[in-house]
Design a protein around this motif. Structure first.
Motif, PDB file in Angstrom:
ATOM      1  N   GLU A   1       0.908  -1.276  -0.141  1.00 29.73           N
ATOM      2  CA  GLU A   1       0.063  -0.191   0.106  1.00 29.73           C
ATOM      3  C   GLU A   1       0.943   1.330   0.014  1.00 29.73           C
ATOM      4  O   GLU A   1       0.388   2.230  -0.567  1.00 29.73           O
ATOM      5  N   ARG A   2       2.042   1.180   0.756  1.00 29.71           N
ATOM      6  CA  ARG A   2       2.706   2.432   0.887  1.00 29.71           C
ATOM      7  C   ARG A   2       3.698   2.831  -0.473  1.00 29.71           C
ATOM      8  O   ARG A   2       3.773   3.790  -0.819  1.00 29.71           O
ATOM      9  N   TYR A   3       4.332   1.497  -0.831  1.00 30.88           N
ATOM     10  CA  TYR A   3       5.272   1.766  -2.024  1.00 30.88           C
ATOM     11  C   TYR A   3       4.755   1.269  -3.342  1.00 30.88           C
ATOM     12  O   TYR A   3       5.255   1.577  -4.508  1.00 30.88           O
TER      13      TYR A   3
ATOM     14  N   THR B   1      -1.065   1.958  -8.079  1.00 30.66           N
ATOM     15  CA  THR B   1      -1.190   3.103  -7.301  1.00 30.66           C
ATOM     16  C   THR B   1      -0.520   2.707  -5.960  1.00 30.66           C
ATOM     17  O   THR B   1      -0.304   1.714  -5.470  1.00 30.66           O
ATOM     18  N   ARG B   2      -0.080   4.046  -5.189  1.00 28.08           N
ATOM     19  CA  ARG B   2       0.541   3.746  -3.901  1.00 28.08           C
ATOM     20  C   ARG B   2       0.070   4.814  -3.073  1.00 28.08           C
ATOM     21  O   ARG B   2      -0.725   5.940  -3.312  1.00 28.08           O
ATOM     22  N   ASP B   3       0.055   4.789  -1.772  1.00 31.50           N
ATOM     23  CA  ASP B   3      -0.349   5.640  -0.731  1.00 31.50           C
ATOM     24  C   ASP B   3       0.838   6.240   0.090  1.00 31.50           C
ATOM     25  O   ASP B   3       1.192   5.433   1.353  1.00 31.50           O
ATOM     26  N   PRO B   4       1.502   7.312  -0.389  1.00 27.42           N
ATOM     27  CA  PRO B   4       2.571   7.837   0.582  1.00 27.42           C
ATOM     28  C   PRO B   4       2.298   7.993   1.905  1.00 27.42           C
ATOM     29  O   PRO B   4       3.176   8.216   2.709  1.00 27.42           O
TER      30      PRO B   4
ATOM     31  N   ALA C   1     -11.389  -4.405  -3.414  1.00 26.92           N
ATOM     32  CA  ALA C   1     -10.139  -4.442  -4.205  1.00 26.92           C
ATOM     33  C   ALA C   1      -9.003  -3.765  -3.484  1.00 26.92           C
ATOM     34  O   ALA C   1      -7.950  -4.190  -3.454  1.00 26.92           O
ATOM     35  N   GLY C   2      -9.301  -2.750  -2.734  1.00 26.84           N
ATOM     36  CA  GLY C   2      -8.453  -1.933  -2.192  1.00 26.84           C
ATOM     37  C   GLY C   2      -7.829  -2.577  -0.861  1.00 26.84           C
ATOM     38  O   GLY C   2      -6.762  -2.164  -0.365  1.00 26.84           O
ATOM     39  N   ASP C   3      -8.568  -3.660  -0.494  1.00 29.39           N
ATOM     40  CA  ASP C   3      -8.005  -4.394   0.686  1.00 29.39           C
ATOM     41  C   ASP C   3      -7.595  -5.881   0.413  1.00 29.39           C
ATOM     42  O   ASP C   3      -7.096  -6.480   1.221  1.00 29.39           O
ATOM     43  N   TYR C   4      -7.084  -5.911  -0.814  1.00 28.32           N
ATOM     44  CA  TYR C   4      -6.483  -7.297  -1.398  1.00 28.32           C
ATOM     45  C   TYR C   4      -5.286  -7.619  -0.721  1.00 28.32           C
ATOM     46  O   TYR C   4      -4.787  -8.445  -0.200  1.00 28.32           O
ATOM     47  N   PRO C   5      -4.076  -6.229  -0.406  1.00 27.55           N
ATOM     48  CA  PRO C   5      -2.984  -6.604   0.238  1.00 27.55           C
ATOM     49  C   PRO C   5      -3.386  -7.084   1.779  1.00 27.55           C
ATOM     50  O   PRO C   5      -2.498  -7.926   2.145  1.00 27.55           O
ATOM     51  N   GLY C   6      -4.483  -6.506   2.341  1.00 19.65           N
ATOM     52  CA  GLY C   6      -4.450  -7.083   3.750  1.00 19.65           C
ATOM     53  C   GLY C   6      -5.188  -8.431   3.835  1.00 19.65           C
ATOM     54  O   GLY C   6      -4.691  -9.051   4.647  1.00 19.65           O
ATOM     55  N   ALA C   7      -6.039  -8.573   2.795  1.00 19.28           N
ATOM     56  CA  ALA C   7      -6.579 -10.124   2.763  1.00 19.28           C
ATOM     57  C   ALA C   7      -5.393 -11.199   2.380  1.00 19.28           C
ATOM     58  O   ALA C   7      -5.221 -12.100   3.026  1.00 19.28           O
TER      59      ALA C   7
ATOM     60  N   ARG D   1     -18.758 -16.855  -5.882  1.00 16.63           N
ATOM     61  CA  ARG D   1     -18.332 -15.339  -5.263  1.00 16.63           C
ATOM     62  C   ARG D   1     -19.656 -14.276  -4.987  1.00 16.63           C
ATOM     63  O   ARG D   1     -20.397 -14.420  -5.933  1.00 16.63           O
ATOM     64  N   LYS D   2     -19.211 -13.418  -4.010  1.00 20.59           N
ATOM     65  CA  LYS D   2     -20.246 -12.510  -3.880  1.00 20.59           C
ATOM     66  C   LYS D   2     -19.624 -10.980  -3.879  1.00 20.59           C
ATOM     67  O   LYS D   2     -18.394 -10.930  -3.924  1.00 20.59           O
ATOM     68  N   ARG D   3     -20.379 -10.158  -4.241  1.00 25.98           N
ATOM     69  CA  ARG D   3     -19.820  -8.854  -4.058  1.00 25.98           C
ATOM     70  C   ARG D   3     -19.459  -8.153  -2.821  1.00 25.98           C
ATOM     71  O   ARG D   3     -19.773  -8.738  -1.544  1.00 25.98           O
ATOM     72  N   ALA D   4     -18.381  -7.511  -2.820  1.00 27.73           N
ATOM     73  CA  ALA D   4     -17.665  -6.838  -1.593  1.00 27.73           C
ATOM     74  C   ALA D   4     -18.782  -6.367  -0.799  1.00 27.73           C
ATOM     75  O   ALA D   4     -19.520  -5.500  -1.167  1.00 27.73           O
ATOM     76  N   ARG D   5     -18.693  -6.551   0.331  1.00 27.11           N
ATOM     77  CA  ARG D   5     -19.884  -5.853   1.258  1.00 27.11           C
ATOM     78  C   ARG D   5     -19.124  -4.850   2.459  1.00 27.11           C
ATOM     79  O   ARG D   5     -19.941  -4.150   3.200  1.00 27.11           O
ATOM     80  N   LEU D   6     -17.834  -5.152   2.547  1.00 25.08           N
ATOM     81  CA  LEU D   6     -17.296  -4.245   3.469  1.00 25.08           C
ATOM     82  C   LEU D   6     -16.690  -3.176   2.658  1.00 25.08           C
ATOM     83  O   LEU D   6     -16.064  -3.102   1.588  1.00 25.08           O
ATOM     84  N   PRO D   7     -16.603  -1.770   3.305  1.00 28.90           N
ATOM     85  CA  PRO D   7     -16.169  -0.772   2.709  1.00 28.90           C
ATOM     86  C   PRO D   7     -14.500  -0.880   2.847  1.00 28.90           C
ATOM     87  O   PRO D   7     -13.998  -1.419   3.681  1.00 28.90           O
ATOM     88  N   ALA D   8     -14.117  -0.235   1.826  1.00 26.14           N
ATOM     89  CA  ALA D   8     -12.366  -0.447   1.647  1.00 26.14           C
ATOM     90  C   ALA D   8     -12.087   0.441   2.785  1.00 26.14           C
ATOM     91  O   ALA D   8     -12.361   1.656   3.045  1.00 26.14           O
ATOM     92  N   ARG D   9     -10.894   0.051   3.472  1.00 26.07           N
ATOM     93  CA  ARG D   9     -10.433   0.641   4.689  1.00 26.07           C
ATOM     94  C   ARG D   9      -9.433   1.706   4.280  1.00 26.07           C
ATOM     95  O   ARG D   9      -8.859   1.696   3.142  1.00 26.07           O
ATOM     96  N   THR D  10      -9.654   2.828   4.977  1.00 29.76           N
ATOM     97  CA  THR D  10      -8.716   4.026   4.684  1.00 29.76           C
ATOM     98  C   THR D  10      -7.782   4.155   5.741  1.00 29.76           C
ATOM     99  O   THR D  10      -7.977   3.768   6.967  1.00 29.76           O
ATOM    100  N   ALA D  11      -6.806   4.899   5.619  1.00 29.68           N
ATOM    101  CA  ALA D  11      -5.695   4.957   6.341  1.00 29.68           C
ATOM    102  C   ALA D  11      -6.023   6.190   7.378  1.00 29.68           C
ATOM    103  O   ALA D  11      -6.731   6.945   7.093  1.00 29.68           O
TER     104      ALA D  11
END
Length: 478
Positions: free
Chosen positions: A80-82, A199-202, A396-402, A468-478
């Motif tokens: 996520e960072r780099y 994409t990355r999140d500095p 999709a934004g939480d794929y690295p965490g999963a 498969r089902k659609r994502a139900r959790l909102p993507a986590r934000t820093a």
């Protein structure tokens, strides 16, 4: 590379982009996978080269495994960072540097330090590979993508022992490390050209408290389980203390992570049914897989008095069976869902292990080879859908965490399986039973435990989503 897959992607086929990215990632993962089995073949030569006892030379593998496990919690944050591409290239270059240092080692301590560098790099390679493939594939083609992911894992056990034996016999032990250099260089060049920046999140900050809890937890848990494998008692004091301390640190981390908006590893993702059930299944399957992979070489070595190269060839049917399963299973996951394939694969894996549990001192090698092939077919049919189902319902934004959660559970499951089956085998052979039982019976009883691990996987497998089902959790934000 895309964070959000294109809705226009055809779920019925593997497009050029997914195939290209998959081939590049397979090449990069090949060196770490080959390295593990190649080094195991050369342990006697390393002991002789450094005038070390076997217990001392085992630090070469222990250091690698500890570094491999300790770095996994950092991977999600680093992606996520780099960005995944940057972390991937760094991991390949780090593995390249570690390989050169290993090949140039002048003493046992220098070799152990270099192996730690290799282990840290290898621990990053596979979670990053998994994340990149999941992002490129999107949920509709995760089955095909994860089938691509599994290929290097089956090639390693097949090629590694043979290649290691040839290199040690013809060129010497240093070349079991130097052989990684051209592979890594080609993989780095291909990755720079073939993987697009993502994409990355500095602003993504490192959870220092979480790092101070989770990384030591992984280290002492894996070390404690490794000590159970190596010790003569079941379990030893060292293993009990380490595992107990590791569990306490792990629970403290979970408590911390639930209170922090952006923890090092977001354990709240386990509320997604697909990730929770897939993680439980993979813990059991890895316990059965790695536990058996520890016992099988010992079985062949003691029952048939075979050398390492011959044993590696006899173990090849399991990898071949898994490879046969991959293309079909990858397609079926995307079409019919994961649960039926996982359940069928577990049953096949248990049936394939049965000949070893029933084997006597004069067991037919052909029947055992067929059993290994069936076992590999079953494990391939079970593991690929589980990896694909990990991301169903995860934003999709939480794929690295999963991916990080999945890989932590995977590492612990493999270590747990090896520790338990090693302890059971030692107990059967006499370490805790006053004289033990005949050797053939001891191995048979241990294989029954492997079947038990496999059958136990049926319980969490029932909860793996059929579709498969659609994502139900909102993507986590820093």
């Amino acid at each position: 590379m895309r964070d959000d897959p294109s809705p226009a992607a055809d779920p019925r086929r593997v497009d050029a982009e997914l195939l290209r990215v998959g081939l590049i990632l397979q090449l990069g993962a090949l060196a770490p996978l080959l390295d593990t089995t190649i080094v195991s073949v050369a342990i006697p030569q390393l002991a002789e080269a450094f005038s070390a006892r076997v217990s001392e030379i085992q630090l070469v593998n222990t250091g690698y495994l500890l570094a491999f496990a300790m770095v996994v919690p950092l991977v999600g944050w680093a992606i996520e960072r780099y960005g995944a591409r940057t972390v991937w290239l760094v991991s390949l270059l780090l593995f390249l540097a570690g390989s050169v240092l290993c090949g140039a080692a002048w003493s046992l301590p220098s070799l152990v330090v270099a192996r730690v560098v290799q282990g840290a790099a290898g621990g990053m390679v596979f979670p990053v590979m998994q994340t990149i493939l999941a992002r490129v594939a999107g949920e509709q083609r995760l089955g095909r993508a994860m089938a691509i992911l599994a290929v290097p894992g089956q090639l390693g056990p097949i090629i590694g022992p043979t290649l290691g034996g040839v290199l040690v016999a013809s060129l010497g032990w240093r070349w079991i490390f130097f052989v990684n250099v051209p592979i890594c260089l080609i993989a780095v060049a291909a990755s720079r050209r073939g993987l697009a920046p993502d994409t990355r999140d500095p602003a993504r900050r490192l959870d220092v408290t979480g790092l101070a809890l989770l990384v030591p937890a992984m280290a002492v848990l894996v070390y404690g389980l490794t000590q159970t494998e190596a010790g003569g008692r079941w379990p030893g004091v060292t293993s009990v203390v380490c595992v107990g301390l590791g569990l306490i640190l792990l629970l403290l981390f979970v408590r911390h992570a639930l209170r922090r908006p952006a923890p090092l590893v977001d354990v709240r993702l386990l509320r997604v049914r697909s990730l929770a059930s897939a993680s439980t299944v993979v813990f059991c399957t890895q316990a059965a897989l790695f536990g058996a992979m520890f016992v099988l070489p010992l079985f062949y070595a003691q029952a048939y008095r075979l050398d390492t190269l011959s044993i590696g060839l006899l173990l090849a049917p399991q990898g071949l069976g898994a490879m046969l399963a991959m293309p079909l299973v990858g397609v079926l996951v995307d079409r019919i869902g994961a649960r039926p394939l996982v359940l069928a694969g577990i049953v096949l894996a248990a049936l394939g292990t049965l000949p070893f549990a029933l084997a006597g001192p004069d067991a037919d090698r052909l029947s055992l080879a067929v059993g290994l092939g069936v076992r590999g077919l079953g494990l391939g049919a079970a593991v690929i859908p589980v990896i694909a189902a990990t991301y169903w319902g995860v934003p999709a934004g939480d794929y690295p965490g999963a991916t990080t959660v999945f890989n932590i559970v995977q590492r612990l499951g493999g270590s747990f399986g090896v520790a338990v089956l090693a302890a059971v085998l030692q107990w059967q052979l006499g370490a805790g039973r006053g004289g033990g039982v005949p050797e053939a019976e001891a191995f048979a009883n241990t294989f029954w435990w492997t079947i038990g691990f496999t059958v136990l996987t049926l319980l969490p497998a029932v909860f793996v989503p059929a579709r498969r089902k659609r994502a139900r959790l909102p993507a986590r934000t820093a």
